[in-house]
Design a protein around this motif. Sequence first.
Motif, PDB file in Angstrom:
ATOM      1  N   THR A  63      10.155 -61.755 -18.085  1.00  0.00           N
ATOM      2  CA  THR A  63       9.089 -61.400 -17.995  1.00  0.00           C
ATOM      3  C   THR A  63       8.529 -62.356 -16.713  1.00  0.00           C
ATOM      4  O   THR A  63       7.418 -62.614 -16.493  1.00  0.00           O
ATOM      5  CB  THR A  63       8.210 -61.880 -19.099  1.00  0.00           C
ATOM      6  N   GLU A  71       6.820 -52.187 -15.081  1.00  0.00           N
ATOM      7  CA  GLU A  71       6.252 -52.666 -16.346  1.00  0.00           C
ATOM      8  C   GLU A  71       7.067 -52.180 -17.424  1.00  0.00           C
ATOM      9  O   GLU A  71       7.585 -52.698 -18.681  1.00  0.00           O
ATOM     10  CB  GLU A  71       4.818 -52.191 -16.791  1.00  0.00           C
ATOM     11  N   ARG A  74      10.476 -53.732 -17.676  1.00  0.00           N
ATOM     12  CA  ARG A  74      10.497 -54.928 -18.235  1.00  0.00           C
ATOM     13  C   ARG A  74      10.313 -54.723 -19.836  1.00  0.00           C
ATOM     14  O   ARG A  74      11.133 -55.494 -20.501  1.00  0.00           O
ATOM     15  CB  ARG A  74       9.319 -55.463 -17.783  1.00  0.00           C
ATOM     16  N   ARG A 109       2.905 -63.377 -21.367  1.00  0.00           N
ATOM     17  CA  ARG A 109       3.625 -63.176 -19.987  1.00  0.00           C
ATOM     18  C   ARG A 109       3.497 -61.915 -19.539  1.00  0.00           C
ATOM     19  O   ARG A 109       3.537 -61.857 -18.518  1.00  0.00           O
ATOM     20  CB  ARG A 109       4.889 -63.695 -20.280  1.00  0.00           C
ATOM     21  N   LEU A 110       3.465 -60.961 -20.377  1.00  0.00           N
ATOM     22  CA  LEU A 110       3.469 -59.455 -19.565  1.00  0.00           C
ATOM     23  C   LEU A 110       1.854 -59.321 -19.375  1.00  0.00           C
ATOM     24  O   LEU A 110       1.903 -58.529 -18.168  1.00  0.00           O
ATOM     25  CB  LEU A 110       3.502 -58.667 -20.972  1.00  0.00           C
ATOM     26  N   CYS A 113       2.144 -60.676 -15.873  1.00  0.00           N
ATOM     27  CA  CYS A 113       2.829 -59.873 -14.993  1.00  0.00           C
ATOM     28  C   CYS A 113       1.890 -58.671 -14.582  1.00  0.00           C
ATOM     29  O   CYS A 113       1.850 -58.345 -13.483  1.00  0.00           O
ATOM     30  CB  CYS A 113       4.214 -59.401 -15.596  1.00  0.00           C
TER      31      CYS A 113
END
Length: 189
Positions: A63, A71, A74, A109-110, A113
């Motif tokens: 991440t 996305e 990930r 953390r997502l 991002c």
Amino acid sequence: MQSITLYIEETLKLKVNKEKTRITNPFDSTLLGFSFYQVKRKWKTRISNKSISRVKSKCNEITGRSNGMSEESRIEKLMSLINGWVNYFKIAEGVKEKMLALDAHVRARLRTCSWKQWKHGKTRLRNLRQLGIKGPEAYYYAYSGKGYTHMARQRLVNMALSNSYYQKKGYVGFYETYQRIIGRQTSLF
């Protein structure tokens, strides 16, 4: 130490690595990622702090804001890691709090991002509106000059990029994966 080593090597026909083998208090030792604790004279296993740190570090790599992954890829990599990790540690006791904390960390953390990938205020405003955030607050958040991490932890961004948003994208998380695995095992008996 000698009698245990003799028993393991002579009776069980296993080789003991003398450099790695030691006698220690069970409270202070870890074995294959598990640590031990005692409840009412019975020993139980839990996930060691070192194992938690290690998986958190791997999640941080996946991440990372600057690794250029989409996305979808990930989330795919995260779910691969999570499935293997949860399957391994499913026998440990008291995992709920640790897994929920890992989920909160990874989702934050997502969000960071996603916020960074949206880059410009115009894109952020459009995406926030598509995700149900309307009015002047959406405008304020979209054009804020504060950092990615700060913005990803804000209430409205959390509402827009909610847990259900990531579930639709394929991110189930540590605890939900654990619940599914345990549910499958108990339904067999």
